[in-house]
Design a protein around this motif. Structure first.
Motif, mmCIF file in Angstrom:
data_model
loop_
_atom_site.group_PDB
_atom_site.id
_atom_site.type_symbol
_atom_site.label_atom_id
_atom_site.label_comp_id
_atom_site.label_asym_id
_atom_site.label_seq_id
_atom_site.Cartn_x
_atom_site.Cartn_y
_atom_site.Cartn_z
ATOM 1 N N ALA A 90 0.825 -1.214 0.000
ATOM 2 C CA ALA A 90 0.000 0.000 0.000
ATOM 3 C C ALA A 90 0.858 1.263 0.000
ATOM 4 C CB ALA A 90 -0.930 0.001 1.206
ATOM 5 N N THR A 91 2.029 1.197 0.649
ATOM 6 C CA THR A 91 2.893 2.379 0.721
ATOM 7 C C THR A 91 3.702 2.581 -0.558
ATOM 8 O OG1 THR A 91 4.643 1.070 1.735
ATOM 9 C CG2 THR A 91 3.108 2.201 3.225
ATOM 10 N N GLU A 92 3.760 1.566 -1.428
ATOM 11 C CA GLU A 92 4.571 1.640 -2.642
ATOM 12 C C GLU A 92 3.759 1.924 -3.907
ATOM 13 O OE1 GLU A 92 6.244 -2.230 -2.610
ATOM 14 O OE2 GLU A 92 7.696 -1.777 -1.050
ATOM 15 N N ILE A 93 2.460 2.151 -3.775
ATOM 16 C CA ILE A 93 1.615 2.410 -4.948
ATOM 17 C C ILE A 93 2.051 3.741 -5.561
ATOM 18 C CG2 ILE A 93 -0.735 2.856 -5.753
ATOM 19 C CD1 ILE A 93 -1.675 0.999 -3.467
ATOM 20 N N PRO A 94 2.417 3.751 -6.844
ATOM 21 C CA PRO A 94 2.946 4.974 -7.444
ATOM 22 C C PRO A 94 1.870 6.037 -7.679
ATOM 23 C CG PRO A 94 2.712 3.282 -9.111
ATOM 24 C CD PRO A 94 2.371 2.638 -7.797
ATOM 25 N N LYS A 95 2.304 7.292 -7.608
ATOM 26 C CA LYS A 95 1.443 8.408 -7.994
ATOM 27 C C LYS A 95 1.705 8.653 -9.473
ATOM 28 C CE LYS A 95 0.714 11.071 -3.806
ATOM 29 N NZ LYS A 95 1.175 10.249 -2.725
ATOM 30 N N ILE A 96 0.661 8.657 -10.272
ATOM 31 C CA ILE A 96 0.784 8.809 -11.723
ATOM 32 C C ILE A 96 0.669 10.290 -12.088
ATOM 33 C CG2 ILE A 96 -0.114 8.026 -13.949
ATOM 34 C CD1 ILE A 96 0.936 5.758 -12.065
ATOM 35 N N GLN A 97 1.633 10.786 -12.832
ATOM 36 C CA GLN A 97 1.658 12.184 -13.277
ATOM 37 C C GLN A 97 1.484 13.137 -12.093
ATOM 38 O OE1 GLN A 97 1.810 13.355 -16.742
ATOM 39 N NE2 GLN A 97 2.587 11.289 -17.041
ATOM 40 N N GLY A 98 2.190 12.870 -11.012
ATOM 41 C CA GLY A 98 2.120 13.743 -9.836
ATOM 42 C C GLY A 98 0.753 13.769 -9.187
ATOM 43 N N GLY A 99 -0.006 12.694 -9.313
ATOM 44 C CA GLY A 99 -1.339 12.622 -8.725
ATOM 45 C C GLY A 99 -2.443 12.998 -9.696
ATOM 46 N N MET A 100 -2.092 13.435 -10.900
ATOM 47 C CA MET A 100 -3.106 13.820 -11.887
ATOM 48 C C MET A 100 -3.628 12.611 -12.668
ATOM 49 S SD MET A 100 -3.488 16.938 -11.266
ATOM 50 C CE MET A 100 -4.559 17.428 -12.590
ATOM 51 N N GLY A 101 -2.896 11.521 -12.661
ATOM 52 C CA GLY A 101 -3.319 10.302 -13.337
ATOM 53 C C GLY A 101 -3.864 9.301 -12.335
ATOM 54 N N THR A 102 -4.158 8.102 -12.817
ATOM 55 C CA THR A 102 -4.747 7.074 -11.972
ATOM 56 C C THR A 102 -4.002 5.755 -12.127
ATOM 57 O OG1 THR A 102 -6.921 8.087 -12.268
ATOM 58 C CG2 THR A 102 -6.898 5.831 -11.461
ATOM 59 N N ALA A 103 -3.640 5.157 -11.000
ATOM 60 C CA ALA A 103 -3.099 3.801 -11.010
ATOM 61 C C ALA A 103 -4.269 2.868 -10.705
ATOM 62 C CB ALA A 103 -2.014 3.642 -9.950
ATOM 63 N N ILE A 104 -4.363 1.752 -11.428
ATOM 64 C CA ILE A 104 -5.428 0.780 -11.176
ATOM 65 C C ILE A 104 -4.779 -0.448 -10.535
ATOM 66 C CG2 ILE A 104 -7.228 -0.652 -12.199
ATOM 67 C CD1 ILE A 104 -7.411 1.440 -14.449
ATOM 68 N N VAL A 105 -5.286 -0.826 -9.369
ATOM 69 C CA VAL A 105 -4.700 -1.896 -8.575
ATOM 70 C C VAL A 105 -5.750 -2.969 -8.311
ATOM 71 C CG1 VAL A 105 -3.459 -2.412 -6.431
ATOM 72 C CG2 VAL A 105 -3.266 -0.156 -7.434
ATOM 73 N N SER A 106 -5.352 -4.232 -8.507
ATOM 74 C CA SER A 106 -6.224 -5.356 -8.178
ATOM 75 C C SER A 106 -5.838 -5.842 -6.784
ATOM 76 C CB SER A 106 -6.046 -6.473 -9.205
ATOM 77 O OG SER A 106 -6.826 -7.588 -8.851
ATOM 78 N N THR A 107 -6.722 -5.632 -5.819
ATOM 79 C CA THR A 107 -6.426 -5.966 -4.425
ATOM 80 C C THR A 107 -7.314 -7.116 -3.954
ATOM 81 O OG1 THR A 107 -8.091 -4.509 -3.463
ATOM 82 C CG2 THR A 107 -5.965 -3.507 -4.017
ATOM 83 N N SER A 108 -7.093 -7.523 -2.724
ATOM 84 C CA SER A 108 -7.937 -8.566 -2.141
ATOM 85 C C SER A 108 -9.350 -8.036 -1.867
ATOM 86 C CB SER A 108 -7.313 -9.073 -0.837
ATOM 87 O OG SER A 108 -7.140 -8.002 0.064
#
Length: 131
Positions: A90-108
């Protein structure tokens, strides 16, 4: 030969935007519908619907453009690939375009944006990034 349905999903959207289409259609799956839900919630697409086809189901994604007909989505990239999966805490999820983009994560706890996953404190597989 291995196929990657998620990369196919992203490529169909990318190609539809480049060809200036109003919508793109593809074979549906629950995971692709979840990705489309996130894209719609974040304002990258106008909407989506899953409909019955002759065989299986079809996912129709309505693409979104600005007033001067420029695509809202500037980039789509598959991060975790079948040959090389990428898992993050959870602490390593990247910020995309300085927070302007979106990372999509498949979690439990299901498929969610990187922002939501960080807030929930769950990590998972980094599926894609959108900006």
């Amino acid at each position: 030969m291995q196929t990657d349905p998620i990369a196919d999903f992203l490529t169909r959207i990318r190609n539809g935007l480049r060809a200036d289409h109003d919508e793109v259609a593809m074979p549906a799956s629950t995971f692709k519908a979840e990705l489309a839900r996130i894209l719609a919630e974040q304002g990258y697409i106008d909407g989506y619907e899953v409909e019955a086809a002759r065989v299986g189901r079809t996912l129709r994604v309505k693409l979104k453009y600005t007033e001067d007909r420029k695509p809202v989505i500037l980039g789509l990239e598959r991060l975790s690939k079948p040959g090389r999966r990428q898992y993050v805490d959870a602490t390593e999820i990247p910020k995309i375009q300085g927070g302007m983009g979106t990372a999509i994560v498949s979690t439990s706890k299901g498929v969610m944006t990187g922002h939501d996953a960080r807030r929930e404190g769950v990590g998972g597989e980094l599926v894609a990034r959108v900006w």
